[in-house]
Design an enzyme around this catalytic site. Structure first.
Site, mmCIF file in Angstrom:
data_model
loop_
_atom_site.group_PDB
_atom_site.id
_atom_site.type_symbol
_atom_site.label_atom_id
_atom_site.label_comp_id
_atom_site.label_asym_id
_atom_site.label_seq_id
_atom_site.Cartn_x
_atom_site.Cartn_y
_atom_site.Cartn_z
ATOM 1 N N ASN A 61 1.057 -1.171 0.025
ATOM 2 C CA ASN A 61 -0.002 0.161 0.058
ATOM 3 C C ASN A 61 0.787 1.373 -0.050
ATOM 4 O O ASN A 61 0.722 2.068 0.872
ATOM 5 C CB ASN A 61 -0.913 0.048 1.047
ATOM 6 N N ASP A 98 3.646 -5.389 11.875
ATOM 7 C CA ASP A 98 2.672 -4.291 11.138
ATOM 8 C C ASP A 98 3.332 -3.077 11.595
ATOM 9 O O ASP A 98 2.928 -1.939 11.688
ATOM 10 C CB ASP A 98 1.369 -4.356 11.951
#
Lengths: 326, 437
Positions: B95, B309
């Site tokens: 992303n 993450d």
């Protein structure tokens, strides 16, 4: 400034607030709540004089920073500030323009550079006042932040209840409506439970916050149970757009299941008080006959709002140094 | 050149080793692991006692932000952060801007990683073009260019149909589909776990079922297609149940948990600092029962991987109202300390299991090299100092962004050294290794 008049069974245990800010009722001690309410007694008297002005906040600067449209709260604060002789400044910012423009933190730092004494903030984001208080030396008064708190509303509600019932302890208070999205609910829950009231909250399960019992209140979906033998019934605004979120099928059905009608009112105590923080949706959360009826103290709430906000402003910005000046 | 790492406790579960061994590194490869190896011309590096020599840790869930968001992180700063955190390799999420849905973007990332020459970088490609959930990205091209997996991370794959196709198509290249599990209609405009603290603070809630529905969907489609499905950053106890059930049924499902989800709960929203935007991530910090389910899943083997993450954001972006702040925190430089403190020292897992979670299993799931100190394997080595007292200091992080909720935390356990391809890229003098001859 005259000494506050006490009309309750115990005097305030404190003479000042611990914080420079009023971010929420959650942070207040019961003694501090009593102090605000007692101070509001004296302030209310000022509002009844022919010349409704005292010099308590003369030379103090108060900024009313409103990022959400508000008539009642902003007006109430402004009148309170003027009655205390503060220099006031109103800044109304449409949230949409802030998206393109500067951040709340930058707005706060710019205001701070001009050294105001108090910033009264209304904002659509929960926690906006906490952000401001971390940046500013000025005192921050939360005039409603998102779905979080609206402390001066809860204080004026408590003041209005105490005016009639003399004390909050032991009263059954039923709060009915859109609980999930209501900052008024959260402030009132904190205040009423701290002061020993028996708080019931009622609404459809879709509009009930998670883990409600942990707030020390009794949740119910039955308006009859909530209202039964209640001393105080507080209705919360149902926002018309909630239907789109499928929180309930229609305003008509909401009124049918939860609306405060004269028939439901007969279940409450004979001297029940009907309250609403406004703005009201007549025929949705409350029947007009109830809103305009003899049990309604809705306009008293508005009147008391000025006195309570004067008390908060005085305690945060005035305090001892003005005892002498006045 | 040859180096002999002498005297450390080697934990290499792939080879069933847990004991004092010497490790001989020849150039960029492991030459030998054994007891009392002769120097034989190699430079001897004495490993202080108490340190643990492991195959290099691999973080399979990292946002390096380049291209497009270099103010948050670059491939150079992100991989510097990785090696300082004990990671010899990272897999980076697609992303970026533009999205890594095109071999040119993959190549750009790999070029930048080569320039940085720090941790290895394994790009993960998008499932769909621009991750919009309409058409499949050129998955074959992405694979050829070097992508090791596909995902539309940040969001779930838009429809069950597209996820099914992605599983089938990626399976052809032996690639796993990594899914950010979330049912959008339950997500709404939620910003925090739906529970007491969000209710109290007036924050819109995200229920655990929002994630678990996505996990259930993926497990069912993995079963339908027979292809490998990996659940990213799992946080909810119902998700753990779904993965456990899937594994019991023989479905090819794996999952990862981030350190913040096995350490923190939603109480962090309120205290010590109310509305701290460094407690805002997606999935959100959940309640104690969920956090405990993550710990239980790590202990009982349901969880395959610890991944961070790592989601850097500039402080300008985080210094805003809670509901306007972006989701995510940095994690590369705190993961090892949190894992040692909360998992190993707390008695939940032993070191070999930790090495599986942070090295062996990510390598296996992504089918990349590493995860072992076998002869001939790349000399990617993480040396742990399990008893080192570490104080997290956000300002000192190598990452370009400092958005961590762990600033000021004292943790037991840290990284002593990180070798990538035989090169010592991070040395921690406090752990007793200040220079490598």
């Amino acid at each position: 400034m005259s000494t506050p008049v006490h009309n309750v069974d115990r005097p305030p245990a404190v003479t000042s607030l611990r914080s420079k800010d009023l971010l929420g009722i959650a942070d207040l001690l019961p003694e501090e709540i009593t102090l605000v309410l007692d101070t509001a007694d004296a302030m209310k008297e000022i509002g009844l004089r022919p010349i409704k002005k005292v010099p308590a906040l003369r030379g103090k600067t108060v900024v009313n920073l409103f990022f959400e449209p508000s008539t009642r709260t902003r007006t109430s604060f402004e009148i309170a500030e003027k009655r205390l002789s503060a220099d006031t400044l109103n800044i109304a910012i449409a949230t949409s323009s802030v998206v393109k423009g500067e951040t709340l933190a930058d707005t706060a730092m710019n205001l701070e550079a001009m050294n105001p004494d108090i910033i009264v903030l209304r904002h659509s984001s929960s926690g906006a006042c906490h952000l401001l208080s971390r940046i500013c030396r000025s005192g921050i008064i939360n005039a409603g932040d998102g779905m979080h708190e609206h402390p001066t509303q809860a204080l004026l509600d408590a003041y209005t209840i105490r005016e009639r019932k003399k004390q909050l302890r032991g009263l059954k208070v039923a709060i009915i409506g859109d609980l999930l999205h209501s900052r008024v609910l959260r402030s009132n829950i904190h205040l009423l439970t701290k002061m020993g009231a028996d708080v019931w909250v009622c609404g459809p399960p879709t509009l009930m916050p998670a883990d409600t019992r942990r707030f020390g209140v009794t949740p119910t979906n039955s308006v009859e149970q909530a209202v039964a033998s209640a001393d105080v019934i507080m209705l919360l605004r149902i926002q018309l757009e909630r239907m789109e979120g499928a929180y309930f099928p229609s305003l008509r059905e909401y009124f049918d299941v939860f609306g405060m009608t004269e028939a439901r009112l007969t279940l409450a105590k004979p001297d029940v008080m009907i309250m609403h923080p406004g703005p009201m949706n007549r025929g949705v959360e409350i029947a007009s006959e109830v809103a305009d009826g003899p049990y309604s103290v809705i306009l008293d709430q508005v009147a008391n709002g000025v006195a309570v906000r004067m008390a908060v402003l005085y305690l945060l910005a005035g305090g001892a140094e003005h005892e002498e000046a006045a | 050149m040859k180096r002999l790492l002498k005297g450390g406790r080697v934990v290499d579960p792939a080879n069933g080793i847990d004991g004092v061994r010497d490790v001989l590194v020849d150039g960029d490869r492991i030459a030998r692991v054994g007891v009392g190896l002769p120097a034989d011309g190699a430079t001897v590096v004495e490993i202080p006692s108490g340190l643990i020599v492991c195959p290099g840790f691999i973080d399979m869930h990292v946002h390096l932000r380049e291209p497009g968001q270099e103010h948050k992180e670059t491939i150079a700063t992100g991989t510097a952060s990785a090696v300082a955190g004990g990671f010899t390799a990272v897999a980076c999420m697609p992303n970026t801007n533009p999205v890594n849905d095109d071999a040119n973007v993959t190549t750009y990332i790999l070029d930048k990683a080569r320039d940085a020459n720090l941790a290895r970088v394994y790009p993960i490609g998008a499932v769909s073009r621009s991750s919009q959930g309409e058409l499949l990205a050129d998955i074959g091209d992405l694979h050829k260019a070097g992508c090791v997996a596909i995902t539309d991370d940040g969001h779930p794959v838009k429809t069950a149909m597209l996820l099914r196709r992605a599983l089938e198509y990626a399976g052809m290249f032996g690639m796993v589909v990594i899914e950010h599990c979330e049912e959008p209609s339950l997500m709404g405009d939620g910003v925090a776990h739906e529970g007491f603290h969000a209710a109290s603070l007036g924050l819109r809630g995200i229920p655990g079922a929002c994630e678990a529905l996505g996990v259930e969907r993926g497990v069912l489609l993995s079963e339908l297609t027979g292809n490998a499905f990996h659940v990213a950053h799992m946080s909810a106890r119902a998700s753990m149940r779904a993965v456990r059930k899937g594994k019991e049924a023989g479905v090819r499902v794996t999952c990862e948990v981030a350190p913040h989800h096995f350490t923190l709960t939603d109480e962090a929203l309120a205290t010590p600092v109310a509305y701290d935007t460094n407690t805002k991530m997606n999935p959100p910090l959940r309640e104690a029962a969920d956090r405990d389910a993550m710990l239980a899943g790590i202990a009982d083997g349901t969880v395959d991987v610890i991944a961070t993450d790592h989601a850097p954001h500039h402080y300008d972006e985080k210094k805003v109202e809670f509901d306007r702040a972006p989701f995510g925190i940095v994690g590369l430089e705190t993961a090892v300390s949190l894992a040692l403190d909360r998992l190993v020292h707390a008695g939940r897992v032993r070191l070999p299991r930790l090495v599986e979670l942070m090295s062996v299993n990510p390598a296996r799931i992504l089918k990349v090299t590493g995860g072992t100190l076998s002869e001939g394997a790349p000399a990617d080595i993480t040396i742990l100092a399990p008893d080192l007292n570490v104080r997290v200091e956000a300002a000192k992080l190598r990452s370009r962004s400092k958005n961590t909720p762990f600033d000021g935390w004292d943790l037991r356990g840290g990284v002593a050294a990180t070798f990538v391809g035989g090169r010592p890229l991070f040395l921690n003098p406090e752990a007793g290794i200040s220079t490598i001859p």
